[in-house]
Design a protein around this motif. Structure first.
Motif, mmCIF file in Angstrom:
data_model
loop_
_atom_site.group_PDB
_atom_site.id
_atom_site.type_symbol
_atom_site.label_atom_id
_atom_site.label_comp_id
_atom_site.label_asym_id
_atom_site.label_seq_id
_atom_site.Cartn_x
_atom_site.Cartn_y
_atom_site.Cartn_z
ATOM 1 N N THR A 165 0.849 -1.185 0.000
ATOM 2 C CA THR A 165 0.000 0.000 0.000
ATOM 3 C C THR A 165 0.890 1.242 0.000
ATOM 4 O OG1 THR A 165 -1.760 -1.111 1.222
ATOM 5 C CG2 THR A 165 -1.787 1.280 1.226
ATOM 6 N N PHE A 182 1.821 4.754 0.837
ATOM 7 C CA PHE A 182 1.363 5.841 1.691
ATOM 8 C C PHE A 182 1.890 7.167 1.159
ATOM 9 C CE2 PHE A 182 1.515 2.119 4.559
ATOM 10 C CZ PHE A 182 0.153 2.005 4.749
ATOM 11 N N PHE A 183 1.157 8.229 1.444
ATOM 12 C CA PHE A 183 1.486 9.526 0.868
ATOM 13 C C PHE A 183 2.646 10.166 1.635
ATOM 14 C CE2 PHE A 183 -2.803 8.593 -0.418
ATOM 15 C CZ PHE A 183 -2.843 9.030 -1.734
ATOM 16 N N LEU A 229 2.887 12.698 5.005
ATOM 17 C CA LEU A 229 1.687 12.602 5.837
ATOM 18 C C LEU A 229 1.898 11.601 6.959
ATOM 19 C CD1 LEU A 229 -1.263 12.598 3.261
ATOM 20 C CD2 LEU A 229 -0.154 14.536 4.386
ATOM 21 N N GLU A 232 -2.858 11.210 9.317
ATOM 22 C CA GLU A 232 -3.217 11.989 8.130
ATOM 23 C C GLU A 232 -3.472 11.089 6.927
ATOM 24 O OE1 GLU A 232 -0.824 16.118 9.278
ATOM 25 O OE2 GLU A 232 0.175 14.531 8.129
ATOM 26 N N ASN A 233 -2.701 9.991 6.811
ATOM 27 C CA ASN A 233 -2.967 9.026 5.744
ATOM 28 C C ASN A 233 -4.356 8.428 5.912
ATOM 29 O OD1 ASN A 233 -0.803 8.051 3.635
ATOM 30 N ND2 ASN A 233 0.373 8.656 5.455
ATOM 31 N N PHE A 247 -7.474 8.631 3.172
ATOM 32 C CA PHE A 247 -8.161 7.458 2.641
ATOM 33 C C PHE A 247 -9.644 7.473 3.022
ATOM 34 C CE2 PHE A 247 -3.887 5.696 2.048
ATOM 35 C CZ PHE A 247 -4.033 5.048 0.823
ATOM 36 N N GLU A 290 5.424 9.807 10.267
ATOM 37 C CA GLU A 290 5.150 9.755 8.835
ATOM 38 C C GLU A 290 4.913 8.308 8.406
ATOM 39 O OE1 GLU A 290 7.319 11.046 4.636
ATOM 40 O OE2 GLU A 290 7.878 12.050 6.517
ATOM 41 N N GLY A 291 3.817 8.081 7.706
ATOM 42 C CA GLY A 291 3.427 6.730 7.332
ATOM 43 C C GLY A 291 4.491 5.977 6.561
ATOM 44 N N SER A 292 5.156 6.665 5.627
ATOM 45 C CA SER A 292 6.154 6.007 4.781
ATOM 46 C C SER A 292 7.441 5.691 5.528
ATOM 47 C CB SER A 292 6.471 6.886 3.565
ATOM 48 O OG SER A 292 6.955 8.156 3.986
ATOM 49 N N GLN A 294 3.785 -0.592 8.845
ATOM 50 C CA GLN A 294 3.150 -0.228 7.574
ATOM 51 C C GLN A 294 2.079 -1.243 7.196
ATOM 52 O OE1 GLN A 294 5.414 1.028 4.208
ATOM 53 N NE2 GLN A 294 6.858 2.230 5.407
ATOM 54 N N VAL A 312 -6.178 1.316 7.052
ATOM 55 C CA VAL A 312 -6.761 1.990 5.885
ATOM 56 C C VAL A 312 -7.942 1.180 5.345
ATOM 57 C CG1 VAL A 312 -6.318 2.510 3.446
ATOM 58 C CG2 VAL A 312 -4.698 3.271 5.200
#
Length: 236
Positions: A80, A82-83, A86, A90-91, A95, A124-126, A133, A140
């Protein structure tokens, strides 16, 4: 008797001269955990993609419990994106917006906590670890409170602690009333989590039932032995 949420009949998919799904029929029932297993290339992913409407079948049909089923189906893919920039929270918010849902801070905290991410919601998601993750990808998939959740190898490449956390999450989803459909190559995991197992090989269903029922039927002690017996043709 459990309500049928999904019923697929006679699904067929061709790629050129090769038929990868050969007339598969399947159902998903309310509040069950269904494991779909089989060798790589058996047709599992293609079947699921047709069920989800991501690929069009060449024959057969799929029926859900209502016409707006997509609003109540969650999907976690193996990867997936992630942006960047964010946070985990926030991710989730972004979504959620795709489902036209405004996620409150409290709802986000509750969902992230359910997925074992309450302490990293501002990270941060990434930049989360692989296991984190994976759990965020599941969060999500749950952001719109789906009735049916599809998880594609949710514990693949995870360490034992992360796998155990995902197992507990699947149990939590079931306890909340959701139906969970997952794929896995870990037969111990499948035995522990699933109410029903569907084994696919060469585009057809070769076994279906609970792990205990299937082992008794085929006179083996474990699901792994059964897997080897049915997909390879015998045990050493």
């Amino acid at each position: 008797m459990s309500t049928t949420l999904l019923k697929a009949q006679g699904l067929v998919k061709h790629y050129g001269s090769r038929t990868v799904v050969k007339g598969i029929s399947m159902s998903v029932f309310e509040n069950e955990i269904l494991a779909i297993i089989g060798p790589n290339g058996a047709g599992k992913s293609t079947m699921i993609e047709m069920v989800l409407g991501l690929k069009k079948q060449d024959a057969g049909e799929v029926n859900y419990w209502n016409k707006e089923f997509r609003k109540s189906v969650g999907v976690q893919l193996q990867s997936t994106p992630f942006f960047p920039g964010l946070t985990a929270f926030e991710n989730l918010q972004l979504f959620a917006a795709f489902y036209k849902k405004k996620l409150s801070k409290q709802e986000g905290i509750e969902l992230l906590t359910l997925c074992g991410l309450g302490d990293v919601m501002k990270t941060e998601g990434s930049k989360l670890s692989g296991g984190q993750q994976k759990r965020l990808a599941i969060a999500v998939a749950l952001v719109h409170n789906p009735k049916v959740v599809f998880l594609d190898e949710p514990t693949a490449a995870l360490d034992p602690v992360s796998r155990r956390e995902i197992h507990q999450l699947v149990k939590n989803l079931h306890n909340r009333g959701a139906s969970v459909v997952f794929t896995s190559h870990d037969m111990e995991e499948v035995s522990k989590l699933s109410h029903r197992v569907m084994m696919i090989d060469q585009g057809t269903i070769i076994a279906e039932g609970s792990a205990i029922e299937l082992c008794e039927l085929h006179n083996v002690k474990t699901l792994e032995e059964l897997y080897i017996k049915l997909t390879i043709g015998g045990l050493e």
